[in-house]
Design a protein around this motif. Structure first.
Motif, PDB file in Angstrom:
ATOM      1  N   CYS A  11       0.828  -1.208   0.000  1.00 46.36           N
ATOM      2  CA  CYS A  11       0.000   0.000   0.000  1.00 46.36           C
ATOM      3  C   CYS A  11       0.859   1.253   0.000  1.00 46.36           C
ATOM      4  O   CYS A  11       2.062   1.207   0.264  1.00 46.36           O
ATOM      5  N   VAL A  12       0.208   2.371  -0.295  1.00 48.81           N
ATOM      6  CA  VAL A  12       0.840   3.680  -0.172  1.00 48.81           C
ATOM      7  C   VAL A  12       0.012   4.510   0.792  1.00 48.81           C
ATOM      8  O   VAL A  12      -1.216   4.363   0.879  1.00 48.81           O
ATOM      9  N   HIS A  13       0.682   5.370   1.530  1.00 46.35           N
ATOM     10  CA  HIS A  13       0.011   6.266   2.469  1.00 46.35           C
ATOM     11  C   HIS A  13      -0.101   7.631   1.793  1.00 46.35           C
ATOM     12  O   HIS A  13       0.906   8.311   1.573  1.00 46.35           O
ATOM     13  N   LEU A  14      -1.320   8.025   1.439  1.00 42.75           N
ATOM     14  CA  LEU A  14      -1.541   9.260   0.698  1.00 42.75           C
ATOM     15  C   LEU A  14      -1.447  10.483   1.608  1.00 42.75           C
ATOM     16  O   LEU A  14      -1.592  10.387   2.823  1.00 42.75           O
ATOM     17  N   SER A  15      -1.275  11.640   0.989  1.00 39.69           N
ATOM     18  CA  SER A  15      -1.180  12.892   1.745  1.00 39.69           C
ATOM     19  C   SER A  15      -2.472  13.193   2.487  1.00 39.69           C
ATOM     20  O   SER A  15      -2.482  13.956   3.459  1.00 39.69           O
ATOM     21  N   SER A  16      -3.577  12.590   2.063  1.00 38.31           N
ATOM     22  CA  SER A  16      -4.871  12.775   2.722  1.00 38.31           C
ATOM     23  C   SER A  16      -4.967  11.992   4.021  1.00 38.31           C
ATOM     24  O   SER A  16      -5.941  12.139   4.760  1.00 38.31           O
ATOM     25  N   GLY A  17      -3.977  11.130   4.283  1.00 38.77           N
ATOM     26  CA  GLY A  17      -4.006  10.274   5.451  1.00 38.77           C
ATOM     27  C   GLY A  17      -4.625   8.910   5.190  1.00 38.77           C
ATOM     28  O   GLY A  17      -4.673   8.060   6.070  1.00 38.77           O
ATOM     29  N   VAL A  18      -5.074   8.698   3.959  1.00 38.42           N
ATOM     30  CA  VAL A  18      -5.714   7.438   3.571  1.00 38.42           C
ATOM     31  C   VAL A  18      -4.668   6.461   3.049  1.00 38.42           C
ATOM     32  O   VAL A  18      -3.716   6.852   2.373  1.00 38.42           O
ATOM     33  N   THR A  19      -4.857   5.184   3.361  1.00 38.27           N
ATOM     34  CA  THR A  19      -3.984   4.132   2.848  1.00 38.27           C
ATOM     35  C   THR A  19      -4.624   3.501   1.625  1.00 38.27           C
ATOM     36  O   THR A  19      -5.796   3.099   1.667  1.00 38.27           O
ATOM     37  N   MET A  20      -3.870   3.427   0.518  1.00 40.97           N
ATOM     38  CA  MET A  20      -4.387   2.917  -0.742  1.00 40.97           C
ATOM     39  C   MET A  20      -3.514   1.783  -1.253  1.00 40.97           C
ATOM     40  O   MET A  20      -2.287   1.898  -1.254  1.00 40.97           O
ATOM     41  N   PRO A  21      -4.113   0.669  -1.703  1.00 37.39           N
ATOM     42  CA  PRO A  21      -3.302  -0.392  -2.313  1.00 37.39           C
ATOM     43  C   PRO A  21      -2.500   0.133  -3.500  1.00 37.39           C
ATOM     44  O   PRO A  21      -2.992   0.953  -4.280  1.00 37.39           O
ATOM     45  N   LEU A  22      -1.268  -0.353  -3.614  1.00 37.67           N
ATOM     46  CA  LEU A  22      -0.404   0.097  -4.696  1.00 37.67           C
ATOM     47  C   LEU A  22      -0.884  -0.420  -6.045  1.00 37.67           C
ATOM     48  O   LEU A  22      -0.632   0.192  -7.075  1.00 37.67           O
ATOM     49  N   PHE A  23      -1.546  -1.567  -6.045  1.00 41.42           N
ATOM     50  CA  PHE A  23      -2.089  -2.066  -7.302  1.00 41.42           C
ATOM     51  C   PHE A  23      -3.578  -2.329  -7.150  1.00 41.42           C
ATOM     52  O   PHE A  23      -4.090  -2.627  -6.061  1.00 41.42           O
ATOM     53  N   GLY A  24      -4.276  -2.170  -8.271  1.00 45.43           N
ATOM     54  CA  GLY A  24      -5.714  -2.383  -8.270  1.00 45.43           C
ATOM     55  C   GLY A  24      -6.161  -2.845  -9.638  1.00 45.43           C
ATOM     56  O   GLY A  24      -5.354  -3.029 -10.552  1.00 45.43           O
ATOM     57  N   LEU A  25      -7.453  -2.993  -9.787  1.00 47.97           N
ATOM     58  CA  LEU A  25      -8.028  -3.447 -11.048  1.00 47.97           C
ATOM     59  C   LEU A  25      -8.604  -2.271 -11.820  1.00 47.97           C
ATOM     60  O   LEU A  25      -9.465  -1.550 -11.314  1.00 47.97           O
ATOM     61  N   GLY A  26      -8.146  -2.078 -13.046  1.00 45.53           N
ATOM     62  CA  GLY A  26      -8.765  -1.116 -13.941  1.00 45.53           C
ATOM     63  C   GLY A  26      -9.972  -1.744 -14.606  1.00 45.53           C
ATOM     64  O   GLY A  26      -9.964  -2.927 -14.945  1.00 45.53           O
ATOM     65  N   THR A  27     -11.024  -0.961 -14.823  1.00 41.98           N
ATOM     66  CA  THR A  27     -12.260  -1.533 -15.373  1.00 41.98           C
ATOM     67  C   THR A  27     -12.725  -0.849 -16.654  1.00 41.98           C
ATOM     68  O   THR A  27     -13.866  -1.042 -17.075  1.00 41.98           O
ATOM     69  N   PHE A  28     -11.860  -0.089 -17.296  1.00 46.02           N
ATOM     70  CA  PHE A  28     -12.212   0.574 -18.552  1.00 46.02           C
ATOM     71  C   PHE A  28     -12.620  -0.481 -19.586  1.00 46.02           C
ATOM     72  O   PHE A  28     -11.915  -1.480 -19.782  1.00 46.02           O
ATOM     73  N   LYS A  29     -13.761  -0.260 -20.234  1.00 44.55           N
ATOM     74  CA  LYS A  29     -14.308  -1.138 -21.269  1.00 44.55           C
ATOM     75  C   LYS A  29     -14.808  -2.485 -20.747  1.00 44.55           C
ATOM     76  O   LYS A  29     -15.153  -3.365 -21.522  1.00 44.55           O
ATOM     77  N   ILE A  30     -14.853  -2.664 -19.426  1.00 46.01           N
ATOM     78  CA  ILE A  30     -15.437  -3.883 -18.867  1.00 46.01           C
ATOM     79  C   ILE A  30     -16.897  -3.572 -18.536  1.00 46.01           C
ATOM     80  O   ILE A  30     -17.184  -2.843 -17.593  1.00 46.01           O
ATOM     81  N   ARG A  31     -17.796  -4.113 -19.339  1.00 46.38           N
ATOM     82  CA  ARG A  31     -19.214  -3.759 -19.220  1.00 46.38           C
ATOM     83  C   ARG A  31     -20.086  -5.007 -19.250  1.00 46.38           C
ATOM     84  O   ARG A  31     -19.692  -6.057 -19.753  1.00 46.38           O
ATOM     85  N   GLY A  32     -21.302  -4.840 -18.750  1.00 43.21           N
ATOM     86  CA  GLY A  32     -22.269  -5.930 -18.702  1.00 43.21           C
ATOM     87  C   GLY A  32     -22.226  -6.606 -17.347  1.00 43.21           C
ATOM     88  O   GLY A  32     -21.152  -6.923 -16.841  1.00 43.21           O
ATOM     89  N   GLN A  33     -23.403  -6.824 -16.741  1.00 42.06           N
ATOM     90  CA  GLN A  33     -23.455  -7.329 -15.378  1.00 42.06           C
ATOM     91  C   GLN A  33     -22.717  -8.648 -15.213  1.00 42.06           C
ATOM     92  O   GLN A  33     -21.940  -8.824 -14.267  1.00 42.06           O
ATOM     93  N   ASP A  34     -22.914  -9.592 -16.132  1.00 40.84           N
ATOM     94  CA  ASP A  34     -22.268 -10.897 -15.990  1.00 40.84           C
ATOM     95  C   ASP A  34     -20.757 -10.777 -16.091  1.00 40.84           C
ATOM     96  O   ASP A  34     -20.018 -11.370 -15.281  1.00 40.84           O
ATOM     97  N   THR A  35     -20.286 -10.006 -17.069  1.00 35.60           N
ATOM     98  CA  THR A  35     -18.838  -9.840 -17.249  1.00 35.60           C
ATOM     99  C   THR A  35     -18.214  -9.139 -16.049  1.00 35.60           C
ATOM    100  O   THR A  35     -17.185  -9.574 -15.520  1.00 35.60           O
TER     101      THR A  35
END
Length: 297
Positions: A11-35
């Motif tokens: 994770c990374v510790h942001l300037s806002s004080g929030v901890t965020m995972p360094l990696f995540g899932l991008g969802t661009f062009k992933i559409r449709g409830q089943d998918t």
């Protein structure tokens, strides 16, 4: 920006004080409830806890529905995942930004977002040189600061902003951007922008780390990338992602293939040597495979 490890998730510790995972899932062009459901299921099973979407992706509602059933399946609660969404260019400006964020929250069935970003420095239908871009950006940011104060968004940031956009925002803001999300990979090494963000404690997060999803993917098929992958016994995708995170850069690889989703997250048990890092960095050719914001004033 401090990099830390929580359990098995880096994770990374942001300037806002929030901890965020360094990696995540991008969802661009992933559409449709089943998918969407199948992809999120595979990602959660592989250990992903950060999910990136946007109003313009048109999948917020499907993500929200899927999370309602998938989080209990994995014994997770809302506080254990990190959700990012973004303001569409058509919704730039004070008032419109606030309403758009509230709509995203409704579609995602969330009471808050972990991170909300201005998706683009420009406003839809305005010419790149139009001075109203600046006015609208700052109006959007005023709304975002208010949403942050109210707890509806835990952190605020920007996407596709360049240094002059960031400097302008820093002069006017009360809450500085915690994250810059931008295209970044060995063919587009934005070294000066990365260093500026590091100096100002703005977390630098990459999108399109693996290039484009078409068959003629010039990043994954780059001869140097493939040679490095063979040398370290990893996939080209893992090499590209490791190159980023080894610099403290966040990543959001996208895939609908469960095997690739798992492989993409398996990058924290090896390191690339200094020589290999340099080999990859010298591939830079200032090539955008997505969007180039340099024309927006």
């Amino acid at each position: 920006m401090t990099v830390l490890k929580m359990n098995t998730i880096k994770c990374v510790h942001l300037s806002s004080g929030v901890t965020m995972p360094l990696f995540g899932l991008g969802t661009f062009k992933i559409r449709g409830q089943d998918t969407v459901h199948q992809v999120l299921d595979a990602a959660l099973a592989a250990g992903y806890r950060s999910f990136d979407t946007a109003s313009v992706y048109r999948n917020e509602e499907d993500i929200g529905k899927s999370m309602q059933t998938l989080l209990p399946k994995y014994g997770l609660c809302r506080q254990e995942i990190f959700i990012t969404s973004k303001l569409a260019p058509k919704d730039q400006g004070q008032g419109a930004c606030r309403e758009a964020c509230l709509q995203s929250l409704s579609r995602l069935q969330c009471s808050y977002l972990d991170l909300f970003l201005i998706h683009w420095p420009g406003t839809h239908k305005l010419r790149p040189e139009d001075p109203h871009h600046k006015e609208n950006r700052l109006g959007s940011w005023a709304d975002m600061e208010q949403l942050h104060e109210e707890g509806k968004v835990k952190s605020i940031g920007v996407s596709n902003f360049l240094q002059h956009h960031l400097e302008e925002l820093m002069k006017a803001c009360s809450v500085k951007p915690a994250v810059l999300q931008i295209e970044f990979h060995p063919h587009l090494v934005q070294r000066d922008l990365l260093q500026w963000c590091q100096q100002h404690d703005v977390h630098f997060q990459a999108y399109s780390s693996l290039g484009t999803s078409n068959q003629d993917n010039k990043l994954l098929t780059d001869a140097t990338v493939q040679d490095v992958a063979n040398r370290v016994n990893r996939t080209p995708a893992q090499v590209l992602l490791r190159w980023a995170v080894q610099q403290g850069v966040g990543i959001l690889p996208k895939s609908t293939n469960p095997n690739h989703i798992k492989e993409n997250s398996d990058i924290f048990d090896f390191e690339l040597g200094d020589q290999i890092m340099q080999e990859l960095t010298t591939l830079s050719r200032d090539t955008h495979y997505c969007w180039d914001p340099s024309a927006v004033v």
